[in-house]
Scaffold this motif. Structure first.
Motif, PDB file in Angstrom:
ATOM      1  N   GLY A  68       0.819  -1.198   0.000  1.00  0.00           N
ATOM      2  CA  GLY A  68       0.000   0.000   0.000  1.00  0.00           C
ATOM      3  C   GLY A  68       0.856   1.251   0.000  1.00  0.00           C
ATOM      4  O   GLY A  68       2.049   1.225   0.321  1.00  0.00           O
ATOM      5  N   SER A  69       0.263   2.364  -0.372  1.00  0.00           N
ATOM      6  CA  SER A  69       0.948   3.652  -0.351  1.00  0.00           C
ATOM      7  C   SER A  69       0.245   4.589   0.616  1.00  0.00           C
ATOM      8  O   SER A  69      -0.959   4.446   0.891  1.00  0.00           O
ATOM      9  N   ASN A  70       1.033   5.552   1.165  1.00  0.00           N
ATOM     10  CA  ASN A  70       0.474   6.547   2.084  1.00  0.00           C
ATOM     11  C   ASN A  70      -0.312   5.893   3.222  1.00  0.00           C
ATOM     12  O   ASN A  70      -1.447   6.256   3.527  1.00  0.00           O
ATOM     13  N   GLN A  71       0.321   4.908   3.852  1.00  0.00           N
ATOM     14  CA  GLN A  71      -0.212   4.208   5.021  1.00  0.00           C
ATOM     15  C   GLN A  71      -1.396   3.293   4.718  1.00  0.00           C
ATOM     16  O   GLN A  71      -2.040   2.794   5.635  1.00  0.00           O
ATOM     17  N   GLU A  72      -1.704   3.069   3.453  1.00  0.00           N
ATOM     18  CA  GLU A  72      -2.723   2.082   3.122  1.00  0.00           C
ATOM     19  C   GLU A  72      -2.213   0.693   3.494  1.00  0.00           C
ATOM     20  O   GLU A  72      -1.035   0.395   3.348  1.00  0.00           O
ATOM     21  N   LYS A  73      -3.108  -0.154   3.948  1.00  0.00           N
ATOM     22  CA  LYS A  73      -2.712  -1.486   4.383  1.00  0.00           C
ATOM     23  C   LYS A  73      -2.329  -2.349   3.187  1.00  0.00           C
ATOM     24  O   LYS A  73      -3.033  -2.372   2.175  1.00  0.00           O
ATOM     25  N   PRO A  74      -1.190  -3.067   3.275  1.00  0.00           N
ATOM     26  CA  PRO A  74      -0.811  -3.993   2.194  1.00  0.00           C
ATOM     27  C   PRO A  74      -1.886  -5.053   1.980  1.00  0.00           C
ATOM     28  O   PRO A  74      -2.581  -5.458   2.914  1.00  0.00           O
ATOM     29  N   ILE A  75      -2.023  -5.504   0.726  1.00  0.00           N
ATOM     30  CA  ILE A  75      -3.036  -6.486   0.373  1.00  0.00           C
ATOM     31  C   ILE A  75      -2.370  -7.829   0.093  1.00  0.00           C
ATOM     32  O   ILE A  75      -1.535  -7.932  -0.811  1.00  0.00           O
ATOM     33  N   VAL A  76      -2.715  -8.848   0.873  1.00  0.00           N
ATOM     34  CA  VAL A  76      -2.219 -10.199   0.601  1.00  0.00           C
ATOM     35  C   VAL A  76      -3.041 -10.772  -0.544  1.00  0.00           C
ATOM     36  O   VAL A  76      -4.254 -10.966  -0.420  1.00  0.00           O
ATOM     37  N   LEU A  77      -2.399 -11.033  -1.677  1.00  0.00           N
ATOM     38  CA  LEU A  77      -3.111 -11.474  -2.871  1.00  0.00           C
ATOM     39  C   LEU A  77      -3.347 -12.975  -2.899  1.00  0.00           C
ATOM     40  O   LEU A  77      -4.446 -13.431  -3.200  1.00  0.00           O
ATOM     41  N   ALA A  78      -2.303 -13.752  -2.621  1.00  0.00           N
ATOM     42  CA  ALA A  78      -2.442 -15.214  -2.722  1.00  0.00           C
ATOM     43  C   ALA A  78      -1.209 -15.879  -2.135  1.00  0.00           C
ATOM     44  O   ALA A  78      -0.137 -15.277  -2.047  1.00  0.00           O
ATOM     45  N   GLN A  79      -1.380 -17.125  -1.734  1.00  0.00           N
ATOM     46  CA  GLN A  79      -0.239 -17.940  -1.339  1.00  0.00           C
ATOM     47  C   GLN A  79       0.343 -18.589  -2.584  1.00  0.00           C
ATOM     48  O   GLN A  79      -0.394 -19.097  -3.434  1.00  0.00           O
ATOM     49  N   LEU A  80       1.659 -18.547  -2.729  1.00  0.00           N
ATOM     50  CA  LEU A  80       2.293 -19.063  -3.928  1.00  0.00           C
ATOM     51  C   LEU A  80       2.330 -20.589  -3.912  1.00  0.00           C
ATOM     52  O   LEU A  80       2.529 -21.213  -2.861  1.00  0.00           O
ATOM     53  N   LYS A  81       2.154 -21.166  -5.094  1.00  0.00           N
ATOM     54  CA  LYS A  81       2.180 -22.625  -5.203  1.00  0.00           C
ATOM     55  C   LYS A  81       2.564 -23.021  -6.625  1.00  0.00           C
ATOM     56  O   LYS A  81       2.415 -22.251  -7.574  1.00  0.00           O
ATOM     57  N   VAL A  82       3.078 -24.247  -6.751  1.00  0.00           N
ATOM     58  CA  VAL A  82       3.482 -24.811  -8.042  1.00  0.00           C
ATOM     59  C   VAL A  82       2.838 -26.175  -8.182  1.00  0.00           C
ATOM     60  O   VAL A  82       2.995 -27.035  -7.307  1.00  0.00           O
ATOM     61  N   ASP A  83       2.096 -26.385  -9.271  1.00  0.00           N
ATOM     62  CA  ASP A  83       1.417 -27.662  -9.517  1.00  0.00           C
ATOM     63  C   ASP A  83       0.579 -28.093  -8.315  1.00  0.00           C
ATOM     64  O   ASP A  83       0.557 -29.267  -7.934  1.00  0.00           O
ATOM     65  N   GLY A  84      -0.076 -27.129  -7.694  1.00  0.00           N
ATOM     66  CA  GLY A  84      -0.931 -27.426  -6.554  1.00  0.00           C
ATOM     67  C   GLY A  84      -0.202 -27.590  -5.236  1.00  0.00           C
ATOM     68  O   GLY A  84      -0.831 -27.732  -4.189  1.00  0.00           O
ATOM     69  N   GLN A  85       1.129 -27.554  -5.257  1.00  0.00           N
ATOM     70  CA  GLN A  85       1.919 -27.726  -4.042  1.00  0.00           C
ATOM     71  C   GLN A  85       2.348 -26.366  -3.499  1.00  0.00           C
ATOM     72  O   GLN A  85       2.827 -25.506  -4.237  1.00  0.00           O
ATOM     73  N   GLU A  86       2.174 -26.176  -2.217  1.00  0.00           N
ATOM     74  CA  GLU A  86       2.533 -24.913  -1.579  1.00  0.00           C
ATOM     75  C   GLU A  86       4.025 -24.640  -1.693  1.00  0.00           C
ATOM     76  O   GLU A  86       4.851 -25.497  -1.394  1.00  0.00           O
ATOM     77  N   TRP A  87       4.366 -23.436  -2.146  1.00  0.00           N
ATOM     78  CA  TRP A  87       5.780 -23.041  -2.208  1.00  0.00           C
ATOM     79  C   TRP A  87       6.318 -22.941  -0.788  1.00  0.00           C
ATOM     80  O   TRP A  87       5.695 -22.335   0.083  1.00  0.00           O
ATOM     81  N   ASN A  88       7.511 -23.503  -0.531  1.00  0.00           N
ATOM     82  CA  ASN A  88       7.941 -23.677   0.855  1.00  0.00           C
ATOM     83  C   ASN A  88       9.329 -23.137   1.178  1.00  0.00           C
ATOM     84  O   ASN A  88       9.943 -23.556   2.156  1.00  0.00           O
ATOM     85  N   ASN A  89       9.823 -22.166   0.383  1.00  0.00           N
ATOM     86  CA  ASN A  89      11.213 -21.769   0.609  1.00  0.00           C
ATOM     87  C   ASN A  89      11.484 -20.296   0.351  1.00  0.00           C
ATOM     88  O   ASN A  89      12.619 -19.913   0.099  1.00  0.00           O
ATOM     89  N   GLY A  90      10.490 -19.436   0.421  1.00  0.00           N
ATOM     90  CA  GLY A  90      10.722 -18.035   0.122  1.00  0.00           C
ATOM     91  C   GLY A  90      11.151 -17.858  -1.324  1.00  0.00           C
ATOM     92  O   GLY A  90      11.144 -18.809  -2.118  1.00  0.00           O
ATOM     93  N   LEU A  91      11.521 -16.645  -1.692  1.00  0.00           N
ATOM     94  CA  LEU A  91      11.980 -16.350  -3.047  1.00  0.00           C
ATOM     95  C   LEU A  91      13.331 -15.670  -3.001  1.00  0.00           C
ATOM     96  O   LEU A  91      13.629 -14.893  -2.096  1.00  0.00           O
ATOM     97  N   GLN A  92      14.143 -15.951  -4.004  1.00  0.00           N
ATOM     98  CA  GLN A  92      15.392 -15.222  -4.168  1.00  0.00           C
ATOM     99  C   GLN A  92      15.124 -13.833  -4.732  1.00  0.00           C
ATOM    100  O   GLN A  92      15.760 -12.862  -4.341  1.00  0.00           O
ATOM    101  N   ASN A  93      14.203 -13.755  -5.681  1.00  0.00           N
ATOM    102  CA  ASN A  93      13.866 -12.476  -6.309  1.00  0.00           C
ATOM    103  C   ASN A  93      12.415 -12.459  -6.765  1.00  0.00           C
ATOM    104  O   ASN A  93      11.822 -13.498  -7.037  1.00  0.00           O
ATOM    105  N   LEU A  94      11.889 -11.259  -6.860  1.00  0.00           N
ATOM    106  CA  LEU A  94      10.585 -10.995  -7.446  1.00  0.00           C
ATOM    107  C   LEU A  94      10.775  -9.801  -8.368  1.00  0.00           C
ATOM    108  O   LEU A  94      11.246  -8.744  -7.924  1.00  0.00           O
ATOM    109  N   VAL A  95      10.445  -9.954  -9.653  1.00  0.00           N
ATOM    110  CA  VAL A  95      10.627  -8.865 -10.619  1.00  0.00           C
ATOM    111  C   VAL A  95       9.372  -8.745 -11.470  1.00  0.00           C
ATOM    112  O   VAL A  95       8.529  -9.650 -11.505  1.00  0.00           O
ATOM    113  N   CYS A  96       9.232  -7.615 -12.174  1.00  0.00           N
ATOM    114  CA  CYS A  96       8.052  -7.374 -12.992  1.00  0.00           C
ATOM    115  C   CYS A  96       8.480  -6.941 -14.382  1.00  0.00           C
ATOM    116  O   CYS A  96       9.336  -6.054 -14.534  1.00  0.00           O
ATOM    117  N   SER A  97       7.903  -7.554 -15.406  1.00  0.00           N
ATOM    118  CA  SER A  97       8.270  -7.262 -16.784  1.00  0.00           C
ATOM    119  C   SER A  97       7.613  -5.971 -17.258  1.00  0.00           C
ATOM    120  O   SER A  97       6.758  -5.385 -16.582  1.00  0.00           O
TER     121      SER A  97
END
Length: 312
Positions: free
Chosen positions: A238-267
């Motif tokens: 969020g910006s200007n004290q707006e509360k962050p929005i949790v969008l979704a829990q990450l998963k691969v092939d239906g399995q919960e991702w279990n190790n954090g991420l090295q990076n997150l980038v946007c194209s």
């Protein structure tokens, strides 16, 4: 026109102790409409000087409340630079005998690119019982030269990581304790002096284990939250004290991702990409993320430590 690193330019970026890989990935359907998506990866490689030397061990995140002491120096780091094209499948290896980018007992804690294509590496010393730690610093790898700035404003138990070159040309990052325990602070980094200052325009959860920063072309910022067992959630900040929005829990092939991420980038088209590996699995890989469901689709394995997007 896409940003391309020539063999000569890559040679200028070679510093002992670093593996840098680059590719332009255009073949996956999920990214078919994203031309000139250039991903550069960086990681350290260790070449012991004698057969009895202990190899570098990749560390994992921990909820330990105290800072461990490293009693064995990281062995001398080898020299290798790899330019890899995932479109053609070709690989180029370039060697050089330059000055080491990493000293013994240091880690790469952050990696990003600026708007002009300059690569920025955050280097953090580990706590050791044998010698005084070197300063936290930033190394800027340009097309023809490299420069280093000492980071000021940190205490000895803090590190600067999760760097992000923003759309408007700034450099920001996350500061927290070296063991990852909250709170995490968002900071602005002075590109001329290396001084950090708190950044309040974007709200960071104070009681959560936050890592990684990404900004999409629409100006929205994203991060990942790491749970106690490695479960990882995608969050829109969020910006200007707006509360962050949790969008979704990450998963691969239906399995919960279990190790954090090295990076997150946007194209450039707003596609979020994750980089990392499930716990006890190798190598790291690039994944596309569905923001609504949290489903991750593997695009390609990429055996480096961290990645960044360079402008197209």
């Amino acid at each position: 026109m896409g940003y391309k690193l020539s063999r000569r330019q890559f040679g200028q970026l070679v510093l002992a102790g670093t593996v840098v890989s680059g590719f332009s990935y255009l073949t996956n359907k999920a990214l078919a409409q994203t031309p000139n998506l250039n991903i550069v990866g960086i990681g350290s490689t260790s070449i012991p000087t004698d057969p009895t030397a202990i190899p570098e061990v990749k560390t994992t995140e921990s909820y330990s409340t105290h800072q461990s002491s490293v009693t064995t120096d990281i062995p001398p780091v080898g020299l290798e630079l790899v330019l890899r094209s995932f479109t053609t499948g070709s690989t180029q290896v370039i060697a050089d005998n330059g000055t080491p980018l990493l000293e013994p007992n240091e880690i790469l804690s952050g990696f990003t690119s600026l708007r002009d294509g300059t690569l920025v590496v955050a280097i953090t010393p580990l706590i050791t019982s044998r010698r005084k730690a070197t300063p936290n610093r930033l190394t800027f790898l340009g097309a023809s030269s490299a420069k280093t700035l000492i980071v000021s404003g940190l205490n000895e138990n803090q590190q600067l990581g999760s760097l992000l070159g923003t759309n408007d040309g700034r450099l920001i990052g996350l500061v927290g304790s070296k063991n990852g325990v909250p709170p995490i602070t968002l900071v602005d980094i002075n590109l001329k002096t290396g001084a950090i200052s708190p950044l309040s325009q974007i709200t960071i959860p104070k009681d959560k284990r936050v890592s990684n920063l990404a900004e999409c072309p629409d100006g929205k910022f994203y991060t990942s939250l790491l749970g106690f067992h490695g479960e990882t959630s995608l969050v829109q900040l969020g910006s200007n004290q707006e509360k962050p929005i949790v969008l979704a829990q990450l998963k691969v092939d239906g399995q919960e991702w279990n190790n954090g991420l090295q990076n997150l980038v946007c194209s450039g088209t707003g596609q979020l990409l994750a980089f990392g590996a499930m716990r006890y699995q190798t190598p790291n890989a690039v994944y596309s993320i569905d923001k609504k469901s949290g489903n991750m689709t593997r695009l390609e394995n990429f055996d480096v430590t961290q990645i960044a997007l360079v402008p197209g």
